[in-house]
Design a protein around this motif. Sequence first.
Motif, PDB file in Angstrom:
ATOM      1  N   ALA A 175     -17.652 -17.818  16.759  1.00  0.00           N
ATOM      2  CA  ALA A 175     -18.524 -18.995  16.689  1.00  0.00           C
ATOM      3  C   ALA A 175     -17.905 -20.026  15.754  1.00  0.00           C
ATOM      4  O   ALA A 175     -17.428 -19.689  14.663  1.00  0.00           O
ATOM      5  N   ASP A 176     -17.941 -21.282  16.158  1.00  0.00           N
ATOM      6  CA  ASP A 176     -17.264 -22.359  15.439  1.00  0.00           C
ATOM      7  C   ASP A 176     -18.049 -22.820  14.213  1.00  0.00           C
ATOM      8  O   ASP A 176     -19.274 -23.021  14.272  1.00  0.00           O
ATOM      9  N   LEU A 177     -17.339 -23.011  13.094  1.00  0.00           N
ATOM     10  CA  LEU A 177     -17.949 -23.517  11.873  1.00  0.00           C
ATOM     11  C   LEU A 177     -17.813 -25.038  11.796  1.00  0.00           C
ATOM     12  O   LEU A 177     -16.832 -25.612  12.265  1.00  0.00           O
ATOM     13  N   ASN A 178     -18.808 -25.682  11.173  1.00  0.00           N
ATOM     14  CA  ASN A 178     -18.875 -27.145  11.114  1.00  0.00           C
ATOM     15  C   ASN A 178     -18.675 -27.617   9.670  1.00  0.00           C
ATOM     16  O   ASN A 178     -19.578 -27.492   8.826  1.00  0.00           O
ATOM     17  N   TYR A 179     -17.514 -28.196   9.396  1.00  0.00           N
ATOM     18  CA  TYR A 179     -17.174 -28.595   8.027  1.00  0.00           C
ATOM     19  C   TYR A 179     -17.763 -29.938   7.610  1.00  0.00           C
ATOM     20  O   TYR A 179     -17.460 -30.444   6.524  1.00  0.00           O
ATOM     21  N   ASP A 180     -18.651 -30.477   8.440  1.00  0.00           N
ATOM     22  CA  ASP A 180     -19.451 -31.612   7.974  1.00  0.00           C
ATOM     23  C   ASP A 180     -20.479 -31.150   6.952  1.00  0.00           C
ATOM     24  O   ASP A 180     -21.016 -31.955   6.188  1.00  0.00           O
ATOM     25  N   ASN A 181     -20.734 -29.842   6.954  1.00  0.00           N
ATOM     26  CA  ASN A 181     -21.708 -29.259   6.039  1.00  0.00           C
ATOM     27  C   ASN A 181     -21.056 -28.965   4.681  1.00  0.00           C
ATOM     28  O   ASN A 181     -20.140 -28.143   4.581  1.00  0.00           O
ATOM     29  N   LYS A 182     -21.521 -29.623   3.635  1.00  0.00           N
ATOM     30  CA  LYS A 182     -20.922 -29.476   2.311  1.00  0.00           C
ATOM     31  C   LYS A 182     -21.136 -28.093   1.717  1.00  0.00           C
ATOM     32  O   LYS A 182     -20.297 -27.582   0.966  1.00  0.00           O
TER      33      LYS A 182
END
Length: 458
Positions: A175-182
């Motif tokens: 599952a892909d992680l979203n690095y917009d999340n601090k």
Amino acid sequence: MKNIFLLLILLLTVIVPVTNYTSSSVHTKTTKFVYVKTVPEWSKNLTIYEVNLRQYSSSGSFKDFEKHLPQLKELGVGILWFMPVQPIGVINRKGTLGSYYSVKDYLSVNPEFGTMEDFKQMVKKIHKSGIYVIIDWVANHTSWDNSLITEYPEFYTKDSTGKIISPVPDWTDVADLNYDNKELRRYMTIAMKFWLKETDIDGFRCDVAGFVPTDFWEEVRPALDSMKKVFMLAEWEDPKLHNKAFDMTYAWDFHNLITNIAKGSKSVLSFDTLFKIEKNKYSTDAYRMYFTSNHDENSWNGTAYEKFGKGVKTFAVLSFIVPGMPLIYSGQEAGLNKRLKFFDKDTIEWKKDDFFNLYKILIALKKRNKALWNGNYGGEMKILKTSVDEKVLAFTRIKDSDEVLAVFNFSDKPVTVIIINNLSIGTYKNVFTKQLQQLNKNTSFKMNPWGYLLLEKQ
């Protein structure tokens, strides 16, 4: 899980290098310290070795790997890169054992390999052997049963319906992680620092580093360096990754070129073009990693023998002499000539092979001869014009009083080679035969098919 996250923050919070601080004096003064990334000095003349632990022994354990340390020390490798050591996810698992890169828990070890204490003890023994350790880090995605999915679903990339998605359609096990999340960035930084603090490893090889925003890597590098000076390898090929984050990147363009030269679809003259591009794109302190095989190439695209045929040793030697750090994949020193299964057990057959002594000689040469050192520590590559440029690559590398002349016949026919310009006359020693040879402007070299010649100036 949230409690564990908070505990990690308390345990591992350290002063971030880019910060403001106030010093007491007659007048209060604020000074800003700016972090500057530098390559660890200890890496200047080392060779890296990739460890496929699952296939290394019948048990695939840390303890059984330790039995191979005397041979690896004799070989002379300087850095051991372990493919991911964390537990592997079960949901959507591929094959019987799954992919190393489907990480179920960032903060523990795969029980199939042993315990965390086993890993720590192995690292200590590796360090006592004079070898450094880096581990694979999968920052881009997790397994579907990683507890982060239920505890922190906001960490993940979702489609228009709110469903968590894979980073690539075929990568159905992750599952892909979203690095917009601090907070994800904070968690991942703390998790990486955990491994430095708890296990004393020396750095990370970062999987599909280009899938993760570069600014994250630029944030995490000073945080890691604040604990110990780390070595960072990116599985990617992009000059900007070297600016503030990584010490070494994959030389994929080189690997693709030598593959095509072996197949006869590219000319030897293409080397000149490639290395001119490399020189213009990458700074001199940017390490490039050269290889004839690795876990992906071996399992999916063929063994080094399949790809390079009778030139397999020729291209291996070349990977040690061009400017950069050479990689040896598990089993290559034993003549590995089978595609290891990626998701299932497939133990390497360990046997005596000519490649062991070949690598041993090349590693020792790289350690002692400054011309072949990495980055700024080594000498510039100067390609020489020969009488048969369409078949032969000849070049020198010089640093201080050290000089190496390399000549390669990338054809299946014997050739007689004359260096037309810039040959440094004098006495040389053949790296492999130890024989001395006097070179002058009229010297010619008789090269066997796929032959190679390495000479050290005396």
